[in-house]
Design a protein around this motif. Structure first.
Motif, short mmCIF file in Angstrom:
data_model
loop_
_atom_site.label_atom_id
_atom_site.label_comp_id
_atom_site.label_asym_id
_atom_site.label_seq_id
_atom_site.Cartn_x
_atom_site.Cartn_y
_atom_site.Cartn_z
N VAL A 145 0.85 -1.18 0.00
CA VAL A 145 0.00 0.00 0.00
C VAL A 145 0.89 1.24 0.00
O VAL A 145 1.89 1.30 0.71
N GLU A 146 0.53 2.21 -0.83
CA GLU A 146 1.24 3.49 -0.82
C GLU A 146 0.22 4.61 -0.63
O GLU A 146 -0.94 4.49 -1.05
N TYR A 147 0.64 5.67 0.02
CA TYR A 147 -0.29 6.74 0.37
C TYR A 147 -0.14 7.93 -0.57
O TYR A 147 0.97 8.33 -0.91
N GLN A 148 -1.29 8.43 -1.02
CA GLN A 148 -1.32 9.57 -1.92
C GLN A 148 -2.35 10.58 -1.43
O GLN A 148 -3.23 10.26 -0.63
N ASP A 149 -2.23 11.80 -1.93
CA ASP A 149 -3.23 12.82 -1.61
C ASP A 149 -4.54 12.48 -2.31
O ASP A 149 -4.55 12.08 -3.48
N LYS A 150 -5.65 12.62 -1.59
CA LYS A 150 -6.96 12.32 -2.16
C LYS A 150 -7.98 13.33 -1.65
O LYS A 150 -7.92 13.76 -0.49
N LYS A 151 -8.88 13.73 -2.52
CA LYS A 151 -9.98 14.60 -2.13
C LYS A 151 -11.24 13.75 -1.95
O LYS A 151 -11.63 13.04 -2.88
N SER A 152 -11.83 13.83 -0.77
CA SER A 152 -13.03 13.05 -0.47
C SER A 152 -14.17 13.99 -0.09
O SER A 152 -13.94 15.09 0.41
N THR A 153 -15.38 13.51 -0.34
CA THR A 153 -16.56 14.25 0.13
C THR A 153 -16.86 13.82 1.56
O THR A 153 -17.13 12.65 1.82
N ALA A 154 -16.77 14.76 2.49
CA ALA A 154 -17.06 14.47 3.90
C ALA A 154 -18.45 15.03 4.23
O ALA A 154 -18.80 16.12 3.78
N VAL A 155 -19.21 14.25 4.97
CA VAL A 155 -20.59 14.66 5.28
C VAL A 155 -20.86 14.61 6.77
O VAL A 155 -20.27 13.81 7.51
N TYR A 156 -21.78 15.51 7.20
CA TYR A 156 -22.29 15.52 8.57
C TYR A 156 -23.72 14.96 8.52
O TYR A 156 -24.58 15.52 7.82
N VAL A 157 -23.95 13.84 9.22
CA VAL A 157 -25.23 13.14 9.11
C VAL A 157 -25.84 12.93 10.50
O VAL A 157 -25.16 12.43 11.41
N SER A 174 -21.71 19.35 4.12
CA SER A 174 -20.71 18.55 3.42
C SER A 174 -19.53 19.44 3.08
O SER A 174 -19.65 20.67 3.04
N GLU A 175 -18.39 18.83 2.82
CA GLU A 175 -17.18 19.57 2.48
C GLU A 175 -16.25 18.68 1.68
O GLU A 175 -16.37 17.44 1.69
N THR A 176 -15.33 19.29 0.95
CA THR A 176 -14.27 18.54 0.27
C THR A 176 -13.10 18.44 1.23
O THR A 176 -12.56 19.47 1.68
N TYR A 177 -12.73 17.21 1.53
CA TYR A 177 -11.71 16.97 2.56
C TYR A 177 -10.47 16.38 1.89
O TYR A 177 -10.53 15.33 1.23
N GLU A 178 -9.33 17.05 2.02
CA GLU A 178 -8.08 16.57 1.44
C GLU A 178 -7.28 15.82 2.50
O GLU A 178 -7.06 16.35 3.59
N HIS A 179 -6.89 14.61 2.17
CA HIS A 179 -6.15 13.80 3.14
C HIS A 179 -5.30 12.75 2.42
O HIS A 179 -5.41 12.55 1.21
N GLN A 180 -4.42 12.10 3.19
CA GLN A 180 -3.61 11.00 2.68
C GLN A 180 -4.46 9.73 2.69
O GLN A 180 -5.07 9.39 3.71
N TYR A 181 -4.48 9.04 1.55
CA TYR A 181 -5.35 7.87 1.44
C TYR A 181 -4.54 6.71 0.85
O TYR A 181 -3.69 6.93 -0.03
N PRO A 182 -4.80 5.48 1.30
CA PRO A 182 -4.03 4.34 0.78
C PRO A 182 -4.46 3.93 -0.63
O PRO A 182 -5.65 3.86 -0.93
#
Length: 907
Positions: free
Chosen positions: A202-214, A392-400
């Motif tokens: 597994v290698e980690y890269q920058d990823k943009k995800s949709t984060a939601v409050y539910v 909701s928001e666009t969340y940038e994080h390290q993802y496998p």
């Protein structure tokens, strides 16, 4: 003046050697390599050490994947290993080195499957083996071309039947210790490669995800109708939600929140209240009351779009850094979720297939058959439609990401086999502290990864690998039996692992005496078990090697990879680490981008990183010298222009060999060696400096600090030897009588310098040192020799102290001469007459009163010494004529204009 001047050149001892200044390495190295291989140099060296009773030093080779050319990162690794092999051998050890290759697994199967998707497993395995063997041959040729010594005729291959059998025997030992179990829990899953992945895959890269409050609305009790709000970056996992985790020690606030005229009753962690309001726009309206996380445990909440409830549980992993203080729990899609769910009786639901598509278990018909990542948008819409999206928001994080398919992974619960690390993990941490880690930070890096490591998922949904030697009985239960695995291992040792696929279930049942109707597993073992078993398959099984290894040497990524898999399996197998010292080097990175070099970047940017490009253009010794010049403890910046910079020190070292060999023409150490007491102070000085270089270099080799050897020897050759000693003694070497004691003293010193340097440099510039050794008329190979030892006769530094003071005077003299040269009163130092004032107590006074010595040391025509209060010098042009033979400015003693020394030599 005579019309026919005498040709004095014939009376001078000019340097004479067959050693060429031009190395022509690209053409000459392959010829020398062929000679080494024909003479079996590696075997000769080992035999010589064994005959002498040398202690053994084992460096175990971590196997590279057999799936591509040797790039500069791999070359760095293999040449560093060769430095160890050669230097330890010359330090007096027997150093067996068995190179190996990792042959199974995803890197090879992924490439083969691009053109073989419809083929049967047996055909795929045949193609994978052919692919691996092709690259093994190519890599082996590159390693040999680099001058790497080893047992190339008998390397270890993880696909060899004997090796595969030993992998199974390691597995049998783990089964015997009740370490292997079957369980359905989340693993890192590559939908691109359709298999579970090891952590090191597994290698980690920058990823943009949709984060939601539910909001999850609580049911029953005083808080009924109030919503516990979760925050998640993976909306696609909401169909698998079965719980909500809160922290038992957090303080939560409950009350009315308003936004755009709407109001809701919500529960948020107190410490995240402001962040939640800012991100969503929902702000507290009126008084808030507080409650503890303990007050929420055991409550039920309605799922926002499915007809089921979620249980509120405790989770120690809940943080107050981001989110709401309440974590959405999907036991089938996360390691923490799984453990928390297991402790609270939650089901393991994972409604996703091998390709990352939703199954009917997701409970939302319109999502079935759709890829989970493509469903994020639709799930957000569903939440909005049900008034269950607070923000909701666009969340940038390290993802496998999967290291081969380059697709983001999903955490997915499937039935897999695991090795329980309880007990192994703790013992491994104890063993880590018994190992010498180079650099020292390596200890913390591997300790942290081992400490946090979950049980080892060992089953892979692949074809090219060692089969998982497990059967399922008629009742569907796994049959885990160590003796059965050992029987399979014996069959594999004879026929290879293809037999697993060639034999039917019925044939295996008959051969192994299993219950009728049993079926073999279709998975293969995690490839890290292959290489991680090498301490058994290679070291333990080879009587010339042995366990544990003195040294493992790989790149820094192997703290998660081979270093760790070897450690865990060795502890599981024999309760000790497989190595005494672990040396970690940095990656070769592009000097412009700082990114790890790769062959794909070659094509895109026109920046070659294949080792063959460099040794075919410059020679292997230039590449080896480059390796010796870098700081292996850190990332190694690389570019062809940086690589070319080692050309200058190489030419300097080669020129040093040429000068030394040329001036040793006619010198027989058995007849012409001069004792230290008959040498001049500068002869003793250069041998004292050499003694320091030998001492420092031996210590550096012992500590694997090859850069210090490069630096020390390079500086010695450039400054002490070339700029000072050779320059000062050139006149006596050329113009003194052949057997004059001063000339023989200088040759004695140069002989010792050559003998030491050629041995010290042999591990680094292996081809050039061998060439110089041959041109010196020495027998055998320089690589069969031992390193020079420090000479106690030159260990006190007495001459060095004197020469250091003399060099201070030399700078003073030069300052007096330089203005006259600039004014063109004369052209060179050797035309100068110097008057030097010296205090009566100066330690060099007696030396300075020797006219022969001062003219040689300061390279001047004449020097008058006066005593005074302080050092000072003045210069003028000497009135002496130039001797036509030695070209020094000296009084003439005959009609030919010769100086006294030259007249004596020629008559």
């Amino acid at each position: 003046m005579s019309e026919n001047p005498v040709n004095y050149k014939e009376t001078i001892c000019l340097p004479k050697t067959t050693f060429p200044m031009k190395g022509n390495l690209v053409n000459k190295e392959p010829e020398r390599l062929q000679g080494w291989e024909e003479s079996k140099i590696y075997d000769r060296i080992l035999a010589k050490r064994r005959e002498s009773g040398a202690p053994r030093f084992v460096m175990h080779d971590g196997p590279p994947f057999a799936n591509g050319d040797v790039h500069m990162g791999t070359a760095l690794n293999k040449v560093l290993k060769d430095f160890v092999v050669k230097s330890k051998s010359m330090a007096g050890f027997e150093v067996p080195f068995v190179p190996g290759w990792d042959c199974h697994g995803l890197p090879i199967e992924f490439k083969v499957m691009q053109d073989a998707r419809d083929k049967e497993p047996a055909e795929i395995r045949t193609l994978c083996e052919e692919f691996a063997r092709k690259w093994i041959d190519i890599q082996k040729a590159s390693f040999r071309r680099l001058g790497v010594f080893g047992d190339w005729e008998n390397p270890y291959l993880t696909m060899a039947p004997s090796y595969e059998a030993d992998i199974l025997r390691v597995f049998a030992k783990l089964v015997e210790k009740d370490r292997v179990y079957l369980s359905k829990k989340p693993v890192q899953w590559s939908y691109g490669a359709r298999t579970a992945l090891a952590e090191a895959e597994v290698e980690y890269q920058d990823k943009k995800s949709t984060a939601v409050y539910v909001p999850f609305t609580l049911i029953g009790g005083d808080l009924s109708g109030t919503s516990l709000v979760i925050w998640t970056t993976t909306p696609w996992t909401l169909p698998a939600n079965l719980g909500i985790a809160v922290h038992e020690r957090f303080i939560y606030v409950v009350g009315t929140f308003e936004k755009d005229g709407a109001s809701k009753q919500l529960i948020i962690a107190r410490d995240l209240l402001d962040q939640f309001a800012e991100k969503t726009g929902w702000r507290p309206a009126g008084d808030m009351r507080e409650l503890s996380g303990k007050d929420l445990e055991g409550l039920e909440a309605q799922h926002p779009f499915l007809d089921r409830t979620s249980k509120v549980i405790f989770g120690g992993f809940v943080t107050a850094e981001t989110g709401t203080g309440a974590v959405h729990i999907a036991p089938g899609h996360g390691a923490d979720d799984y453990v928390a769910g297991l402790a609270n009786g939650l089901e393991v639901l994972s409604p996703v297939d091998d390709g990352g598509l939703f199954t009917e278990e997701c409970g939302v018909p319109e999502l079935v058959g759709q890829h989970v990542f493509k469903c994020n948008e639709r799930i957000v819409e569903m939440l909005t439609e049900r008034d269950s999206l607070l923000g909701s928001e666009t969340y940038e994080h390290q993802y496998p990401f999967c290291w081969r398919s380059k697709t983001p992974i999903i955490f997915r619960a499937v039935e897999q086999f695991f090795i329980s690390l309880d007990g192994i993990r703790e013992k491994a941490m104890e063993e880590i502290d018994k190992v010498n880690w180079l650099p020292h930070w390596g200890r913390n890096r591997i300790y942290g990864t081992v400490e946090a490591r979950p049980d080892w998922c060992i089953s892979r949904q692949r074809t090219w690998g060692v089969p998982l030697p497990v059967f399922f009985g008629p009742d569907g239960n796994a049959l885990l039996d160590a003796e059965t695995v050992r029987k399979i291992a014996d069959i594999v040792a004879e026929k290879g692992t293809n037999v697993w696929f060639e034999k039917s279930d019925e044939e295996w049942v008959a051969d192994l005496g299993l219950p009728a109707g049993s079926k073999k597993a279709t998975d293969t073992l995690d490839v890290w078990i292959d290489s991680g078993s090498s301490h058994v398959a290679v070291m333990e099984k080879n009587p010339n090697v042995g366990v544990p290894a003195d040294l493992y040497l790989e790149a820094t990524d192997q703290h998660r990879g081979w270093f760790q898999s070897s450690l865990m399996l060795s502890v599981g197998y024999r309760d000790v680490a497989p190595y005494k010292t672990v040396m970690t080097h940095g990656f070769v990175v592009d000097k412009d981008t700082g990114k790890k070099t790769s062959k794909s970047d070659d094509k895109k940017k026109g920046k070659p990183t294949d080792a063959a490009h460099f040794y075919n253009k410059y020679g292997a010794d230039i590449l080896r010298l480059w390796v010796s010049s870098v700081d292996w403890q850190n990332e190694v910046p690389f570019g062809e222009d940086l690589f070319q910079q080692v050309g200058d020190p190489y030419r300097r070292l080669r020129n040093t060999f040429k000068i030394l060999l040329g001036n040793l023409d006619g010198f027989d150490p058995t007849q012409h060696t001069v004792a230290p007491e008959d040498m001049t102070v500068i002869d003793r000085w250069i041998l004292e400096r050499l003694n320091v270089i030998v001492t420092e270099s031996l210590k550096a080799y012992e500590n694997f600090e090859f850069r210090k050897v490069f630096s020390a020897v390079n500086q010695f050759c450039a400054h002490d030897l070339s700029s000072l000693y050779i320059d000062m003694t050139k006149d006596r070497l050329y113009c003194d009588a052949e057997d004059d004691v001063r000339r023989r003293a200088s040759q004695t010193a140069l002989y010792q310098v050559f003998d030491s340097l050629v041995r010290l440099l042999a591990p680094i510039i292996a081809f050039t040192s061998e060439e110089a050794w041959e041109h010196a008329g020495r027998e055998g190979s320089v690589h069969e020799q031992l390193f020079p030892e420090p000479d106690e006769r030159f260990g006190k530094g007495e001459s060095t102290a004197l020469v250091n003071r003399l060099l201070e005077i030399r700078d003073l003299v030069q300052s007096a001469i330089e203005p006259l040269v600039q004014a063109k009163e004369f052209k060179k130092n050797n035309e100068a007459k110097v008057v030097l004032t010296v205090p009566a107590n100066h330690p060099c006074l007696s030396l300075l009163e020797d006219p022969v010595f001062v003219k040689e040391f300061f390279i001047v025509a004449e020097m008058e010494i006066e005593q005074g209060d302080e050092l000072k010098a003045s210069a003028s042009k000497s009135e002496h004529p130039m001797c036509p033979r030695c070209r020094r400015y000296e009084p003439a003693v005959d009609g030919a204009g010769l100086c006294e020394r030259c007249h004596s030599v020629t008559n």
